[in-house]
Scaffold this motif. Structure first.
Motif, PDB file in Angstrom:
ATOM      1  N   TRP A 257       0.821  -1.203   0.000  1.00  0.00           N
ATOM      2  CA  TRP A 257       0.000   0.000   0.000  1.00  0.00           C
ATOM      3  C   TRP A 257       0.858   1.257   0.000  1.00  0.00           C
ATOM      4  CZ3 TRP A 257      -5.019   0.008  -0.965  1.00  0.00           C
ATOM      5  CH2 TRP A 257      -5.735  -1.162  -0.767  1.00  0.00           C
ATOM      6  N   SER A 258       2.037   1.197   0.575  1.00  0.00           N
ATOM      7  CA  SER A 258       2.893   2.380   0.638  1.00  0.00           C
ATOM      8  C   SER A 258       3.902   2.426  -0.498  1.00  0.00           C
ATOM      9  CB  SER A 258       3.630   2.419   1.976  1.00  0.00           C
ATOM     10  OG  SER A 258       4.515   1.325   2.067  1.00  0.00           O
ATOM     11  N   ASP A 259       3.825   1.508  -1.443  1.00  0.00           N
ATOM     12  CA  ASP A 259       4.753   1.474  -2.562  1.00  0.00           C
ATOM     13  C   ASP A 259       4.415   2.579  -3.544  1.00  0.00           C
ATOM     14  OD1 ASP A 259       6.682   0.762  -4.354  1.00  0.00           O
ATOM     15  OD2 ASP A 259       5.653  -1.051  -5.055  1.00  0.00           O
ATOM     16  N   ARG A 260       5.311   3.543  -3.700  1.00  0.00           N
ATOM     17  CA  ARG A 260       5.061   4.686  -4.574  1.00  0.00           C
ATOM     18  C   ARG A 260       5.182   4.328  -6.064  1.00  0.00           C
ATOM     19  NH1 ARG A 260       2.980   9.065  -2.232  1.00  0.00           N
ATOM     20  NH2 ARG A 260       4.000  10.366  -3.753  1.00  0.00           N
ATOM     21  N   SER A 261       5.807   3.210  -6.379  1.00  0.00           N
ATOM     22  CA  SER A 261       5.963   2.852  -7.789  1.00  0.00           C
ATOM     23  C   SER A 261       4.633   2.472  -8.424  1.00  0.00           C
ATOM     24  CB  SER A 261       6.959   1.712  -7.943  1.00  0.00           C
ATOM     25  OG  SER A 261       6.445   0.530  -7.370  1.00  0.00           O
ATOM     26  N   ARG A 262       3.629   2.190  -7.615  1.00  0.00           N
ATOM     27  CA  ARG A 262       2.317   1.855  -8.173  1.00  0.00           C
ATOM     28  C   ARG A 262       1.632   3.079  -8.757  1.00  0.00           C
ATOM     29  NH1 ARG A 262      -1.033  -1.651  -4.079  1.00  0.00           N
ATOM     30  NH2 ARG A 262      -2.360  -1.664  -5.899  1.00  0.00           N
ATOM     31  N   LEU A 263       2.101   4.275  -8.384  1.00  0.00           N
ATOM     32  CA  LEU A 263       1.506   5.502  -8.890  1.00  0.00           C
ATOM     33  C   LEU A 263       2.034   5.883 -10.271  1.00  0.00           C
ATOM     34  CD1 LEU A 263       1.656   7.597  -5.617  1.00  0.00           C
ATOM     35  CD2 LEU A 263      -0.304   6.389  -6.551  1.00  0.00           C
ATOM     36  N   VAL A 264       3.131   5.267 -10.670  1.00  0.00           N
ATOM     37  CA  VAL A 264       3.736   5.592 -11.956  1.00  0.00           C
ATOM     38  C   VAL A 264       3.044   4.786 -13.046  1.00  0.00           C
ATOM     39  CG1 VAL A 264       5.894   5.597 -13.266  1.00  0.00           C
ATOM     40  CG2 VAL A 264       5.920   6.045 -10.822  1.00  0.00           C
ATOM     41  N   ARG A 265       2.652   5.476 -14.100  1.00  0.00           N
ATOM     42  CA  ARG A 265       1.959   4.811 -15.202  1.00  0.00           C
ATOM     43  C   ARG A 265       2.938   3.979 -16.015  1.00  0.00           C
ATOM     44  NH1 ARG A 265      -0.486   8.363 -19.915  1.00  0.00           N
ATOM     45  NH2 ARG A 265       1.664   8.223 -20.554  1.00  0.00           N
ATOM     46  N   SER A 266       2.509   2.806 -16.449  1.00  0.00           N
ATOM     47  CA  SER A 266       3.347   1.979 -17.306  1.00  0.00           C
ATOM     48  C   SER A 266       3.325   2.556 -18.720  1.00  0.00           C
ATOM     49  CB  SER A 266       2.848   0.537 -17.307  1.00  0.00           C
ATOM     50  OG  SER A 266       1.520   0.489 -17.787  1.00  0.00           O
ATOM     51  N   PRO A 267       4.357   2.311 -19.492  1.00  0.00           N
ATOM     52  CA  PRO A 267       4.404   2.875 -20.842  1.00  0.00           C
ATOM     53  C   PRO A 267       3.300   2.296 -21.725  1.00  0.00           C
ATOM     54  CG  PRO A 267       6.283   1.434 -20.447  1.00  0.00           C
ATOM     55  CD  PRO A 267       5.544   1.546 -19.167  1.00  0.00           C
ATOM     56  N   LEU A 268       2.800   3.121 -22.592  1.00  0.00           N
ATOM     57  CA  LEU A 268       1.734   2.696 -23.506  1.00  0.00           C
ATOM     58  C   LEU A 268       2.334   1.962 -24.701  1.00  0.00           C
ATOM     59  CD1 LEU A 268      -0.448   5.925 -23.478  1.00  0.00           C
ATOM     60  CD2 LEU A 268      -0.796   3.824 -22.188  1.00  0.00           C
ATOM     61  N   ALA A 269       1.617   0.945 -25.172  1.00  0.00           N
ATOM     62  CA  ALA A 269       2.083   0.167 -26.312  1.00  0.00           C
ATOM     63  C   ALA A 269       1.899   0.970 -27.593  1.00  0.00           C
ATOM     64  CB  ALA A 269       1.304  -1.132 -26.401  1.00  0.00           C
ATOM     65  N   HIS A 270       2.787   0.763 -28.534  1.00  0.00           N
ATOM     66  CA  HIS A 270       2.715   1.444 -29.827  1.00  0.00           C
ATOM     67  C   HIS A 270       2.239   0.461 -30.888  1.00  0.00           C
ATOM     68  CE1 HIS A 270       5.855   3.782 -27.650  1.00  0.00           C
ATOM     69  NE2 HIS A 270       5.104   4.773 -28.095  1.00  0.00           N
ATOM     70  N   GLY A 271       1.693   0.989 -31.955  1.00  0.00           N
ATOM     71  CA  GLY A 271       1.348   0.160 -33.088  1.00  0.00           C
ATOM     72  C   GLY A 271      -0.147   0.100 -33.325  1.00  0.00           C
ATOM     73  N   PRO A 272      -0.518  -0.645 -34.371  1.00  0.00           N
ATOM     74  CA  PRO A 272      -1.926  -0.755 -34.715  1.00  0.00           C
ATOM     75  C   PRO A 272      -2.717  -1.454 -33.607  1.00  0.00           C
ATOM     76  CG  PRO A 272      -0.538  -1.731 -36.431  1.00  0.00           C
ATOM     77  CD  PRO A 272       0.334  -1.349 -35.310  1.00  0.00           C
ATOM     78  N   GLY A 273      -3.864  -0.910 -33.264  1.00  0.00           N
ATOM     79  CA  GLY A 273      -4.721  -1.490 -32.253  1.00  0.00           C
ATOM     80  C   GLY A 273      -4.278  -1.201 -30.827  1.00  0.00           C
ATOM     81  N   ALA A 274      -3.271  -0.345 -30.661  1.00  0.00           N
ATOM     82  CA  ALA A 274      -2.776  -0.051 -29.316  1.00  0.00           C
ATOM     83  C   ALA A 274      -3.800   0.709 -28.498  1.00  0.00           C
ATOM     84  CB  ALA A 274      -1.479   0.732 -29.408  1.00  0.00           C
ATOM     85  N   TRP A 275      -4.626   1.510 -29.145  1.00  0.00           N
ATOM     86  CA  TRP A 275      -5.621   2.274 -28.404  1.00  0.00           C
ATOM     87  C   TRP A 275      -6.665   1.339 -27.814  1.00  0.00           C
ATOM     88  CZ3 TRP A 275     -10.730   2.175 -29.883  1.00  0.00           C
ATOM     89  CH2 TRP A 275     -10.997   1.664 -31.150  1.00  0.00           C
ATOM     90  N   ARG A 276      -6.944   0.218 -28.469  1.00  0.00           N
ATOM     91  CA  ARG A 276      -7.883  -0.759 -27.901  1.00  0.00           C
ATOM     92  C   ARG A 276      -7.258  -1.466 -26.688  1.00  0.00           C
ATOM     93  NH1 ARG A 276      -9.019  -2.668 -33.449  1.00  0.00           N
ATOM     94  NH2 ARG A 276     -10.931  -1.631 -34.081  1.00  0.00           N
ATOM     95  N   ALA A 277      -5.981  -1.822 -26.819  1.00  0.00           N
ATOM     96  CA  ALA A 277      -5.308  -2.530 -25.748  1.00  0.00           C
ATOM     97  C   ALA A 277      -5.072  -1.649 -24.521  1.00  0.00           C
ATOM     98  CB  ALA A 277      -3.969  -3.084 -26.244  1.00  0.00           C
ATOM     99  N   SER A 278      -5.106  -0.325 -24.721  1.00  0.00           N
ATOM    100  CA  SER A 278      -4.846   0.559 -23.584  1.00  0.00           C
ATOM    101  C   SER A 278      -5.983   0.522 -22.566  1.00  0.00           C
ATOM    102  CB  SER A 278      -4.621   1.988 -24.071  1.00  0.00           C
ATOM    103  OG  SER A 278      -5.836   2.504 -24.629  1.00  0.00           O
TER     104      SER A 278
END
Length: 70
Positions: free
Chosen positions: A45-66
């Motif tokens: 619960w106190s882990d601050r790394s959970r607040l950092v967003r993971s990188p978004l995938a690139h390429g076709p259909g990436a907006w669906r996978a997001s």
């Protein structure tokens, strides 16, 4: 009483104050010991790394996978 001295002055001629300071420092280091404290376990619960967003995938259909859960 043929005990060996704990400290021995090898070079120089320290006065009483310098010898007392040296004795206090060596005695303090001897009582401090090494680092025996084990690293403490932090809660997820106190882990601050959970607040950092993971990188978004690139390429076709990436907006669906997001929107999909990870």
């Amino acid at each position: 009483m043929s005990e060996r001295p704990y400290l021995r002055v090898v070079r120089g001629n320290p006065d009483d104050a310098e010898l007392a300071a040296l004795t206090a420092v060596v005695a303090g280091l001897a009582t401090a010991g090494g680092e025996t404290d084990a690293p403490t376990h932090r809660s997820a619960w106190s882990d601050r790394s959970r607040l950092v967003r993971s990188p978004l995938a690139h390429g076709p259909g990436a907006w669906r996978a997001s929107a999909l859960p990870r």
